[in-house]
Design a protein around this motif. Sequence first.
Motif, PDB file in Angstrom:
ATOM      1  N   THR A   1      42.116  36.094  32.325  1.00  0.00           N
ATOM      2  CA  THR A   1      42.118  37.514  32.229  1.00  0.00           C
ATOM      3  C   THR A   1      42.059  37.588  30.417  1.00  0.00           C
ATOM      4  OG1 THR A   1      43.636  39.276  32.431  1.00  0.00           O
ATOM      5  CG2 THR A   1      44.742  37.235  31.550  1.00  0.00           C
ATOM      6  N   CYS A   2      42.310  36.506  29.617  1.00  0.00           N
ATOM      7  CA  CYS A   2      42.303  36.938  28.306  1.00  0.00           C
ATOM      8  C   CYS A   2      40.883  36.572  27.749  1.00  0.00           C
ATOM      9  CB  CYS A   2      43.292  35.922  27.494  1.00  0.00           C
ATOM     10  SG  CYS A   2      44.854  36.294  27.584  1.00  0.00           S
ATOM     11  N   GLU A   3      39.915  36.183  28.748  1.00  0.00           N
ATOM     12  CA  GLU A   3      38.570  36.072  28.536  1.00  0.00           C
ATOM     13  C   GLU A   3      37.777  37.272  28.707  1.00  0.00           C
ATOM     14  OE1 GLU A   3      37.561  32.500  30.550  1.00  0.00           O
ATOM     15  OE2 GLU A   3      38.832  31.120  29.179  1.00  0.00           O
ATOM     16  N   HIS A   4      38.043  37.722  29.792  1.00  0.00           N
ATOM     17  CA  HIS A   4      37.277  38.942  30.209  1.00  0.00           C
ATOM     18  C   HIS A   4      38.032  39.790  31.077  1.00  0.00           C
ATOM     19  CE1 HIS A   4      36.802  37.016  34.406  1.00  0.00           C
ATOM     20  NE2 HIS A   4      36.146  35.929  33.666  1.00  0.00           N
ATOM     21  N   GLU A   5      37.570  41.188  31.391  1.00  0.00           N
ATOM     22  CA  GLU A   5      38.370  42.084  32.142  1.00  0.00           C
ATOM     23  C   GLU A   5      38.253  41.594  33.807  1.00  0.00           C
ATOM     24  OE1 GLU A   5      40.381  45.661  32.153  1.00  0.00           O
ATOM     25  OE2 GLU A   5      39.256  44.753  30.658  1.00  0.00           O
ATOM     26  N   LEU A   6      39.515  41.636  34.218  1.00  0.00           N
ATOM     27  CA  LEU A   6      39.879  41.317  35.435  1.00  0.00           C
ATOM     28  C   LEU A   6      38.867  42.136  36.353  1.00  0.00           C
ATOM     29  CD1 LEU A   6      41.580  39.458  37.800  1.00  0.00           C
ATOM     30  CD2 LEU A   6      43.106  41.631  37.757  1.00  0.00           C
ATOM     31  N   SER A   7      38.394  41.381  37.387  1.00  0.00           N
ATOM     32  CA  SER A   7      37.384  41.795  38.474  1.00  0.00           C
ATOM     33  C   SER A   7      38.117  41.453  39.980  1.00  0.00           C
ATOM     34  CB  SER A   7      36.107  41.377  38.612  1.00  0.00           C
ATOM     35  OG  SER A   7      35.505  41.810  39.724  1.00  0.00           O
ATOM     36  N   LEU A   8      38.705  42.534  40.598  1.00  0.00           N
ATOM     37  CA  LEU A   8      39.414  42.358  41.761  1.00  0.00           C
ATOM     38  C   LEU A   8      38.507  41.850  42.828  1.00  0.00           C
ATOM     39  CD1 LEU A   8      41.938  45.305  42.010  1.00  0.00           C
ATOM     40  CD2 LEU A   8      42.571  42.861  41.453  1.00  0.00           C
ATOM     41  N   GLN A   9      37.300  42.356  42.920  1.00  0.00           N
ATOM     42  CA  GLN A   9      36.349  42.039  43.904  1.00  0.00           C
ATOM     43  C   GLN A   9      35.834  40.521  43.829  1.00  0.00           C
ATOM     44  OE1 GLN A   9      34.788  43.679  46.556  1.00  0.00           O
ATOM     45  NE2 GLN A   9      34.263  41.641  46.834  1.00  0.00           N
ATOM     46  N   GLU A  10      35.732  39.891  42.442  1.00  0.00           N
ATOM     47  CA  GLU A  10      35.424  38.649  42.201  1.00  0.00           C
ATOM     48  C   GLU A  10      36.447  37.812  42.665  1.00  0.00           C
ATOM     49  OE1 GLU A  10      35.149  35.590  38.228  1.00  0.00           O
ATOM     50  OE2 GLU A  10      34.036  37.846  38.149  1.00  0.00           O
ATOM     51  N   LEU A  11      37.819  38.130  42.272  1.00  0.00           N
ATOM     52  CA  LEU A  11      38.938  37.362  42.560  1.00  0.00           C
ATOM     53  C   LEU A  11      39.090  37.387  44.222  1.00  0.00           C
ATOM     54  CD1 LEU A  11      41.489  35.823  42.133  1.00  0.00           C
ATOM     55  CD2 LEU A  11      42.599  37.736  41.721  1.00  0.00           C
ATOM     56  N   ALA A  12      39.234  38.497  44.765  1.00  0.00           N
ATOM     57  CA  ALA A  12      39.295  38.502  46.338  1.00  0.00           C
ATOM     58  C   ALA A  12      38.077  37.666  47.007  1.00  0.00           C
ATOM     59  CB  ALA A  12      39.072  39.922  46.721  1.00  0.00           C
ATOM     60  N   THR A  13      36.749  37.669  46.455  1.00  0.00           N
ATOM     61  CA  THR A  13      35.733  36.778  47.119  1.00  0.00           C
ATOM     62  C   THR A  13      35.846  35.206  46.989  1.00  0.00           C
ATOM     63  OG1 THR A  13      34.320  38.554  46.530  1.00  0.00           O
ATOM     64  CG2 THR A  13      33.267  36.398  46.959  1.00  0.00           C
ATOM     65  N   THR A  14      36.425  34.901  45.620  1.00  0.00           N
ATOM     66  CA  THR A  14      36.736  33.513  45.360  1.00  0.00           C
ATOM     67  C   THR A  14      38.203  33.336  46.343  1.00  0.00           C
ATOM     68  OG1 THR A  14      36.586  33.903  43.137  1.00  0.00           O
ATOM     69  CG2 THR A  14      38.021  31.957  43.579  1.00  0.00           C
ATOM     70  N   LEU A  15      39.185  34.014  46.757  1.00  0.00           N
ATOM     71  CA  LEU A  15      40.238  33.757  47.748  1.00  0.00           C
ATOM     72  C   LEU A  15      39.693  33.865  49.191  1.00  0.00           C
ATOM     73  CD1 LEU A  15      42.974  35.336  45.797  1.00  0.00           C
ATOM     74  CD2 LEU A  15      42.512  32.908  45.753  1.00  0.00           C
ATOM     75  N   GLY A  16      38.548  34.674  49.476  1.00  0.00           N
ATOM     76  CA  GLY A  16      38.074  34.578  50.737  1.00  0.00           C
ATOM     77  C   GLY A  16      38.836  35.795  51.401  1.00  0.00           C
ATOM     78  N   ILE A  17      39.517  36.871  50.850  1.00  0.00           N
ATOM     79  CA  ILE A  17      40.172  37.824  51.356  1.00  0.00           C
ATOM     80  C   ILE A  17      39.670  39.201  50.834  1.00  0.00           C
ATOM     81  CG2 ILE A  17      42.249  36.439  51.922  1.00  0.00           C
ATOM     82  CD1 ILE A  17      43.356  37.821  49.363  1.00  0.00           C
ATOM     83  N   SER A  18      40.045  40.347  51.181  1.00  0.00           N
ATOM     84  CA  SER A  18      39.563  41.447  50.895  1.00  0.00           C
ATOM     85  C   SER A  18      40.270  42.069  49.722  1.00  0.00           C
ATOM     86  CB  SER A  18      39.605  42.809  52.018  1.00  0.00           C
ATOM     87  OG  SER A  18      41.040  43.018  52.448  1.00  0.00           O
ATOM     88  N   ASN A  19      39.903  43.209  49.151  1.00  0.00           N
ATOM     89  CA  ASN A  19      40.307  43.561  47.794  1.00  0.00           C
ATOM     90  C   ASN A  19      41.853  44.190  48.375  1.00  0.00           C
ATOM     91  OD1 ASN A  19      38.376  43.109  46.345  1.00  0.00           O
ATOM     92  ND2 ASN A  19      37.733  45.225  45.685  1.00  0.00           N
ATOM     93  N   SER A  20      41.915  44.906  49.502  1.00  0.00           N
ATOM     94  CA  SER A  20      43.337  45.420  49.947  1.00  0.00           C
ATOM     95  C   SER A  20      44.218  44.520  50.441  1.00  0.00           C
ATOM     96  CB  SER A  20      42.891  46.474  51.247  1.00  0.00           C
ATOM     97  OG  SER A  20      42.318  45.709  52.379  1.00  0.00           O
ATOM     98  N   GLN A  21      43.978  43.496  50.942  1.00  0.00           N
ATOM     99  CA  GLN A  21      44.577  42.291  51.393  1.00  0.00           C
ATOM    100  C   GLN A  21      45.096  41.654  50.150  1.00  0.00           C
ATOM    101  OE1 GLN A  21      41.756  40.024  53.972  1.00  0.00           O
ATOM    102  NE2 GLN A  21      43.604  40.090  55.370  1.00  0.00           N
ATOM    103  N   LEU A  22      44.187  41.322  48.971  1.00  0.00           N
ATOM    104  CA  LEU A  22      44.694  40.804  47.716  1.00  0.00           C
ATOM    105  C   LEU A  22      45.683  41.663  47.100  1.00  0.00           C
ATOM    106  CD1 LEU A  22      44.469  39.010  45.110  1.00  0.00           C
ATOM    107  CD2 LEU A  22      42.535  40.378  44.514  1.00  0.00           C
ATOM    108  N   THR A  23      45.546  42.963  46.973  1.00  0.00           N
ATOM    109  CA  THR A  23      46.684  43.852  46.248  1.00  0.00           C
ATOM    110  C   THR A  23      47.906  43.880  47.081  1.00  0.00           C
ATOM    111  OG1 THR A  23      44.649  45.286  45.375  1.00  0.00           O
ATOM    112  CG2 THR A  23      46.806  46.298  45.434  1.00  0.00           C
ATOM    113  N   ARG A  24      47.819  44.012  48.316  1.00  0.00           N
ATOM    114  CA  ARG A  24      49.037  44.074  49.009  1.00  0.00           C
ATOM    115  C   ARG A  24      49.757  42.744  49.118  1.00  0.00           C
ATOM    116  NH1 ARG A  24      49.603  42.074  53.882  1.00  0.00           N
ATOM    117  NH2 ARG A  24      47.694  42.052  54.388  1.00  0.00           N
ATOM    118  N   ARG A  25      49.153  41.705  49.270  1.00  0.00           N
ATOM    119  CA  ARG A  25      49.884  40.230  49.341  1.00  0.00           C
ATOM    120  C   ARG A  25      50.413  40.143  47.981  1.00  0.00           C
ATOM    121  NH1 ARG A  25      46.287  36.210  52.805  1.00  0.00           N
ATOM    122  NH2 ARG A  25      47.779  34.607  52.008  1.00  0.00           N
TER     123      ARG A  25
END
Length: 260
Positions: free
Chosen positions: A168-192
């Motif tokens: 996060t100190c290197e570039h702006e957080l991308s929820l889509q990128e993180l969710a894809t990396t974890l194999g879940i949806s954006n909404s699942q990521l935020t909720r969990r």
Amino acid sequence: MIQDIKLTRYYYADQREQFSLTEDTYQGWVMLAAQDGSFSFTIDGGDDTKQQLAQFGELIFCPPNHILKRHVLQKLSFHFCEFTCLGDWTLPQIVRLKDISRLRSTFQYLQEWQESEDLHQQFTSDARHLIKDLIFQSHREQYKTQHHSAGTIDPLMNRAAAYIETRTCEHELSLQELATTLGISNSQLTRRFQAAYGLSPVRFSTKVRLTRARLLLVETQDSLENIAEQCGFQNAFYFSRVFSQHMGISPSGYRKNYRV
């Protein structure tokens, strides 16, 4: 108990493409932890010999006289420690630490210690304290896992937090990128993530950035523009606005009040 632990050796290895030994057996307990990158491992001789993945935020513990097999998956920087202990003492093979900001800080201090000390000398008190603190945190996480109701510990969200902490100190957080990396949806990521940490991923990212900023304000002479860049903010003006909003004081005021 922590006071019953005796450290026998420790080292930090930077940017390895592979381990020097793909497997080994140790007389004492071994802790292996990734600072950057990832590796797979198995521990033969125990109840669970399946291959597992380990990356930043996770500590691997191998009991004495068990075979630890390991393989680098992504270029790896890691911490290795061997220790002995008295009495009945157990830890699971893998412990996921929730306080990854504290873990990152501990790793940084250990790395600095190794770079500045003669490795042929015995552990300094600082190094012993830092490693024992890692073991203490592991015991605490084990206790929480055993005494909290099912569902309160979410290993996948620990991975999400580690991802945010390291990037996060290197570039702006991308929820889509993180969710894809974890194999879940954006909404699942935020909720969990909200359920696991009490913060949204975006708020957690801001917290990590501000924690680093506070440290730089107190311990360095860096300009606000430089600190903003190191902490992933667009510019000094935006950094000052976010810092003041969350901390209730300007960066310059914080530096003046807390620098000793």
